[in-house]
Structures are given as structure tokens and as C-alpha cells.
Design an enzyme around this catalytic site. Structure first.
Site, PDB file in Angstrom:
ATOM      1  N   HIS A  12       0.849  -1.186   0.000  1.00  0.00           N
ATOM      2  CA  HIS A  12       0.000   0.000   0.000  1.00  0.00           C
ATOM      3  C   HIS A  12       0.887   1.238   0.000  1.00  0.00           C
ATOM      4  CE1 HIS A  12       1.308   0.437   4.156  1.00  0.00           C
ATOM      5  NE2 HIS A  12       1.096  -0.875   4.267  1.00  0.00           N
ATOM      6  N   ASN A  18       2.758   4.382   9.059  1.00  0.00           N
ATOM      7  CA  ASN A  18       4.131   4.384   8.525  1.00  0.00           C
ATOM      8  C   ASN A  18       4.802   5.725   8.815  1.00  0.00           C
ATOM      9  OD1 ASN A  18       3.030   2.675   5.542  1.00  0.00           O
ATOM     10  ND2 ASN A  18       3.997   1.768   7.340  1.00  0.00           N
ATOM     11  N   ARG A  68      -5.593   0.979   4.402  1.00  0.00           N
ATOM     12  CA  ARG A  68      -4.520   1.499   3.555  1.00  0.00           C
ATOM     13  C   ARG A  68      -4.368   0.704   2.258  1.00  0.00           C
ATOM     14  NH1 ARG A  68      -2.754  -0.933   8.199  1.00  0.00           N
ATOM     15  NH2 ARG A  68      -0.998  -2.405   8.181  1.00  0.00           N
ATOM     16  N   GLU A  90      -1.834  -7.647   7.201  1.00  0.00           N
ATOM     17  CA  GLU A  90      -0.468  -7.597   7.721  1.00  0.00           C
ATOM     18  C   GLU A  90      -0.320  -8.510   8.939  1.00  0.00           C
ATOM     19  OE1 GLU A  90       2.421  -7.604   7.288  1.00  0.00           O
ATOM     20  OE2 GLU A  90       3.290  -5.596   7.307  1.00  0.00           O
ATOM     21  N   HIS A 156       0.977  -5.929   2.202  1.00  0.00           N
ATOM     22  CA  HIS A 156       1.736  -5.364   3.321  1.00  0.00           C
ATOM     23  C   HIS A 156       3.121  -6.005   3.362  1.00  0.00           C
ATOM     24  CE1 HIS A 156      -2.084  -3.688   4.825  1.00  0.00           C
ATOM     25  NE2 HIS A 156      -2.587  -4.800   4.329  1.00  0.00           N
TER      26      HIS A 156
END
Length: 227
Positions: A12, A18, A68, A90, A156
Site C-alpha cells: 500500500h 508508517n 490502507r 499484515e 503489506h
């Protein structure tokens, strides 16, 4: 029958988590992540018009159930709706979800030590390990191998490390350390004895793509199923 259809992997776009270096969370895209998602529209348009997707009439887009990834995948305009799969979520960071790695080191020093010591087998408390992920994504691997159309996966870092490792034949202990950077598209084209890879890195500042070509030996052994 061997699958020679192109496989695309991308993380993403940069998320708000992040941006603040936090593990996990289910946040939306940060401004730079949104710019990357928008760039994917043009990237796949060109792939369809003059690239490796030119000869295909149908495509499959797989993504996770996290905001995301869903947001990023929505910018890929190939006349097909992305399929959301929990298996592509993830790695579950358990009690460490929402913390930075520095905060994990301070609040859970033993967990930090154990993760550093054996990142492959380390399992977050109430969460998952990389070995858990390897088993979790096996049905995705089967689907890719059986597919009669190109597959695009918006995922991810940890999950894509596992998928990428399988198709490029990395050894299992290397999986947690494979570099899968943000704002990069990995295109794999399986051949009989090797897997051709092209890597496209998007520069947010210059709004341009750079391309790198790598060829890996494509071995028959199935290390993932030996675990």
C-alpha cells in the site's frame, strides 16, 4: 500447465502509521501514500496499453481488508473490483500494535530481545510470527499458481515478503529480512527454469518511475511446504 502470467506485488502507499513509525494499526494513507496510489492508475494503464498486460482481457486484483491497502487498490483501474482477503492482512502485532519499535524496546524489552534473536519464529504476544504467515498465505499461493489471468496483489510488508520469497526461491530463514520498500511495484513473470523480475520504484518528488531488471533461478523444490 505452467502459469506464465505476470504477477504484480506492491505494498500500500505510505500510511499514517508508517509516517509515525508505528507498528500495525488500521490507518488510511498519508499524503505521499495517496500520491503513490494515484500514480498506480497511470502505471497499470500503461501496462495494459503497451506492457505485459496488453495481451490479456481479464485481471484479478487481490488486497487485504485493511484501509490502507483497500484505498491503494481502488486506484488500479482495470475494469475489475479488488477482492479483499483477510489472509492478506499484515502480520498481527498483538500487544505491540500501535507502538513504535522504540516503544516496544522500552515497554517490552524481553519481546524486543526475542524478536531480534529470531525474527522468523518470534510470535508477538496475542499475535503472529513469520512462520504463521507462511502457512496463512498458502491458499493465496495456490490461487496464483492456478490462475489463468494476471494477478495484482496490493498488500503489506511481511505478507509480501512471504509471497515474494516463494516465487523467487529465497530460503525460509531469509524471509523476514527481504527488502520490500514502499512505493515500489514488483513484477514477476514465471518462466520454465527461472522467474524474471522487474522492479519499478516511484519517486514522489519527481513523479517518475525507475526500472530495474533481475533474473532469479526458478527452482522446483517447494521449501514452503517443508515447514
Amino acid at each position: 500447465q505452467e502459469n506464465h502470467n505476470p504477477i504484480y506485488f506492491t505494498r500500500h502507499g505510505q500510511s499514517l502509521a508508517n509516517l509515525h513509525q508505528k507498528v500495525g494499526l488500521d490507518t488510511e494513507l498519508a499524503p505521499d501514500g495517496l500520491k503513490y496510489a494515484e500514480a498506480l492508475t497511470d502505471f497499470f494503464k500503461k501496462e495494459r496499453e503497451s506492457g505485459d498486460l496488453k495481451e490479456y482481457s481479464s485481471f484479478k486484483i487481490l488486497t487485504s481488508t485493511l484501509k490502507r491497502a483497500i484505498q491503494t487498490s481502488s486506484y488500479i483501474q482495470l475494469d475489475t473490483q479488488p477482492i479483499r482477503l483477510k489472509r492478506l492482512d499484515e502480520i498481527n502485532a498483538g500487544i505491540c500494535d500501535g507502538l513504535t519499535y522504540k516503544e516496544i524496546e522500552v515497554q517490552y524489552p524481553l519481546e524486543h530481545f526475542e524478536r531480534d534473536r529470531d525474527k522468523l519464529r518470534y510470535r508477538y504476544p496475542r499475535g503472529e510470527s513469520y512462520l504463521d504467515l507462511v502457512h496463512r498465505i498458502e491458499p493465496i499461493i495456490f490461487e496464483i499458481e492456478r490462475s489463468k489471468e494476471p494477478i495484482i496483489i496490493v498488500g503489506h510488508q511481511a505478507v509480501l515478503r512471504c509471497l515474494y520469497a516463494y516465487f523467487t526461491r529465497y530460503d525460509i530463514p531469509e524471509v523476514p529480512h527481504i527488502d520490500i520498500p514502499l512505493h515500489t511495484v514488483f513484477k514477476l513473470v514465471p518462466e520454465t527454469y527461472f522467474c524474471e523480475e522487474k522492479k519499478y520504484k516511484y519517486d514522489i518528488k519527481t513523479q517518475t518511475w525507475s526500472e530495474e531488471i533481475v533474473v532469479f533461478p526458478h527452482m522446483i523444490e517447494d521449501d514452503f511446504r517443508k515447514i
